[in-house]
Scaffold this active site. Sequence first.
Site, PDB file in Angstrom:
ATOM      1  N   ARG A   8       0.845  -1.187   0.000  1.00  0.00           N
ATOM      2  CA  ARG A   8       0.000   0.000   0.000  1.00  0.00           C
ATOM      3  C   ARG A   8       0.883   1.240   0.000  1.00  0.00           C
ATOM      4  O   ARG A   8       2.020   1.210   0.491  1.00  0.00           O
ATOM      5  CB  ARG A   8      -0.921   0.003   1.217  1.00  0.00           C
ATOM      6  CG  ARG A   8      -1.825  -1.222   1.328  1.00  0.00           C
ATOM      7  CD  ARG A   8      -2.601  -1.207   2.627  1.00  0.00           C
ATOM      8  NE  ARG A   8      -3.476  -2.374   2.750  1.00  0.00           N
ATOM      9  CZ  ARG A   8      -3.139  -3.521   3.342  1.00  0.00           C
ATOM     10  NH1 ARG A   8      -1.916  -3.645   3.867  1.00  0.00           N
ATOM     11  NH2 ARG A   8      -3.981  -4.528   3.408  1.00  0.00           N
ATOM     12  N   LYS A  57      -1.947  -2.908   8.011  1.00  0.00           N
ATOM     13  CA  LYS A  57      -3.120  -2.538   8.788  1.00  0.00           C
ATOM     14  C   LYS A  57      -3.119  -3.266  10.125  1.00  0.00           C
ATOM     15  O   LYS A  57      -2.759  -4.432  10.206  1.00  0.00           O
ATOM     16  CB  LYS A  57      -4.401  -2.884   8.015  1.00  0.00           C
ATOM     17  CG  LYS A  57      -4.622  -2.014   6.784  1.00  0.00           C
ATOM     18  CD  LYS A  57      -5.949  -2.324   6.135  1.00  0.00           C
ATOM     19  CE  LYS A  57      -6.234  -1.388   4.961  1.00  0.00           C
ATOM     20  NZ  LYS A  57      -7.530  -1.679   4.314  1.00  0.00           N
ATOM     21  N   HIS A  79      -2.630   2.315  -5.729  1.00  0.00           N
ATOM     22  CA  HIS A  79      -3.459   1.132  -5.530  1.00  0.00           C
ATOM     23  C   HIS A  79      -3.645   0.376  -6.845  1.00  0.00           C
ATOM     24  O   HIS A  79      -3.776  -0.854  -6.854  1.00  0.00           O
ATOM     25  CB  HIS A  79      -4.814   1.525  -4.950  1.00  0.00           C
ATOM     26  CG  HIS A  79      -5.360   0.510  -3.985  1.00  0.00           C
ATOM     27  ND1 HIS A  79      -4.733   0.209  -2.794  1.00  0.00           N
ATOM     28  CD2 HIS A  79      -6.459  -0.283  -4.046  1.00  0.00           C
ATOM     29  CE1 HIS A  79      -5.427  -0.718  -2.156  1.00  0.00           C
ATOM     30  NE2 HIS A  79      -6.467  -1.040  -2.899  1.00  0.00           N
ATOM     31  N   ARG A 105      -0.752  -1.787  -7.115  1.00  0.00           N
ATOM     32  CA  ARG A 105      -0.945  -2.934  -6.210  1.00  0.00           C
ATOM     33  C   ARG A 105      -1.833  -3.980  -6.871  1.00  0.00           C
ATOM     34  O   ARG A 105      -1.529  -5.180  -6.842  1.00  0.00           O
ATOM     35  CB  ARG A 105      -1.554  -2.421  -4.907  1.00  0.00           C
ATOM     36  CG  ARG A 105      -1.890  -3.482  -3.854  1.00  0.00           C
ATOM     37  CD  ARG A 105      -2.315  -2.764  -2.579  1.00  0.00           C
ATOM     38  NE  ARG A 105      -3.008  -3.606  -1.623  1.00  0.00           N
ATOM     39  CZ  ARG A 105      -2.399  -4.347  -0.711  1.00  0.00           C
ATOM     40  NH1 ARG A 105      -1.081  -4.378  -0.651  1.00  0.00           N
ATOM     41  NH2 ARG A 105      -3.104  -5.072   0.145  1.00  0.00           N
ATOM     42  N   HIS A 156      -3.317  -9.265   3.227  1.00  0.00           N
ATOM     43  CA  HIS A 156      -4.755  -9.404   3.408  1.00  0.00           C
ATOM     44  C   HIS A 156      -5.042 -10.308   4.597  1.00  0.00           C
ATOM     45  O   HIS A 156      -4.476 -11.407   4.703  1.00  0.00           O
ATOM     46  CB  HIS A 156      -5.405 -10.010   2.154  1.00  0.00           C
ATOM     47  CG  HIS A 156      -5.529  -9.049   1.026  1.00  0.00           C
ATOM     48  ND1 HIS A 156      -5.659  -9.459  -0.289  1.00  0.00           N
ATOM     49  CD2 HIS A 156      -5.547  -7.689   0.990  1.00  0.00           C
ATOM     50  CE1 HIS A 156      -5.744  -8.396  -1.080  1.00  0.00           C
ATOM     51  NE2 HIS A 156      -5.681  -7.312  -0.322  1.00  0.00           N
ATOM     52  N   TYR A 210      -8.674 -10.960  -7.406  1.00  0.00           N
ATOM     53  CA  TYR A 210      -7.678 -10.898  -8.473  1.00  0.00           C
ATOM     54  C   TYR A 210      -7.753 -12.112  -9.384  1.00  0.00           C
ATOM     55  O   TYR A 210      -7.342 -12.043 -10.540  1.00  0.00           O
ATOM     56  CB  TYR A 210      -6.278 -10.752  -7.874  1.00  0.00           C
ATOM     57  CG  TYR A 210      -6.145  -9.481  -7.077  1.00  0.00           C
ATOM     58  CD1 TYR A 210      -6.168  -8.243  -7.709  1.00  0.00           C
ATOM     59  CD2 TYR A 210      -6.029  -9.508  -5.695  1.00  0.00           C
ATOM     60  CE1 TYR A 210      -6.083  -7.075  -6.987  1.00  0.00           C
ATOM     61  CE2 TYR A 210      -5.939  -8.341  -4.965  1.00  0.00           C
ATOM     62  CZ  TYR A 210      -5.966  -7.132  -5.614  1.00  0.00           C
ATOM     63  OH  TYR A 210      -5.895  -5.964  -4.905  1.00  0.00           O
TER      64      TYR A 210
END
Length: 352
Positions: A204, A228, A298, A301, A324, A333
């Site tokens: 990110r 995150k 993004h 990414r 993730h 994806y």
Amino acid sequence: MSRPDRGTRAMHHALPPELRDAVDDFAEHLSRVRNRSAHTVRAYVTDLVSLLDHAVRMGCVDLAELDLSVLRSWLAKQRTTGAARTSLARRAASARAFSAWAHRAGLLSADVGAALASPRAHRELPSVLRADQAAALVEAPSRQTPPVDPDPTNPPVRPAPSVSPAPTDPSPGPTPGMAQTAEAEAVPLRDRVLLELLYATGVRVSEACGLDVGDVDHGRRVIRVFGKGGRERAVPYGVPAQRALDEWLRRGRPALVGARSGDALLLGAKGGRLNPTTARQIVGAYAEAAGLPRTSPHGLRHSAATHLLEGGADLRAVQELLGHASLASTQIYTHVSVERLRAAYRQAHPRA
């Protein structure tokens, strides 16, 4: 509490004291206990203030009167005002998170939000660059003049007026003119390493801008990333990114380093840590200047994940690389790859 927008602040201030305190305590819980980002806390607070404002208008004078019918009424109102399915899904998630917290904290006798359903968000397939387009983008700084003001948000790092002017690099020796030339040459090197890292690792933009020099393991070609929730992961990168890193650390970063640089790997033109907003401007401007489809960090990414899967990478490995928490976030994806396969089939097969 993370600062929401002006309208939310006004609604927050108008809430009864008990409800206002509950909002503040929930925001503190998200920030300190759950380690959520300021952006996430702000989004939850905005949703919660809207919910409680609606509850007050329905006659709820204290938190104990909040029930499932109020939550459903709030979502129904959001739907009638044209909120998108993705927004409704997020707001329902905010309501459920608050209800669960309030129940654990003894503010609600039951977790009234546990039964709150929300519309399934329609997930659009992310737009991705082709491999040749991604390569053209990451190589653009070597061929183009920097197309944007690289760092308008960072104030100059200069000595006080009473001191003789000096270049941004605090080391003695170079004249001001030489320093300006070094800074101008450093910016494309910074842009190149930014683009290389975003595409090579799929991190990110906030993760890339948060990297310190010590987070790079040159021997193993791995960067340490804090994602995150403060989750740490190791992400590999390739030889082109290593070359860009070497050039940046040898010739680029020393020309920009200043009093506010600290250990930051990527620096703005005035010496501070590179801002994610500026990084987005850099990516978009180089893509436009190169005649490529509109893209963003993004988008790079998305492109990295798609190209990994198209090249045969395992879905679980891509999940780990992207950071993730759920495999469901990574599976989108695979849909991109299938859509490309269908497009190629329709174009090439005589009986498509």
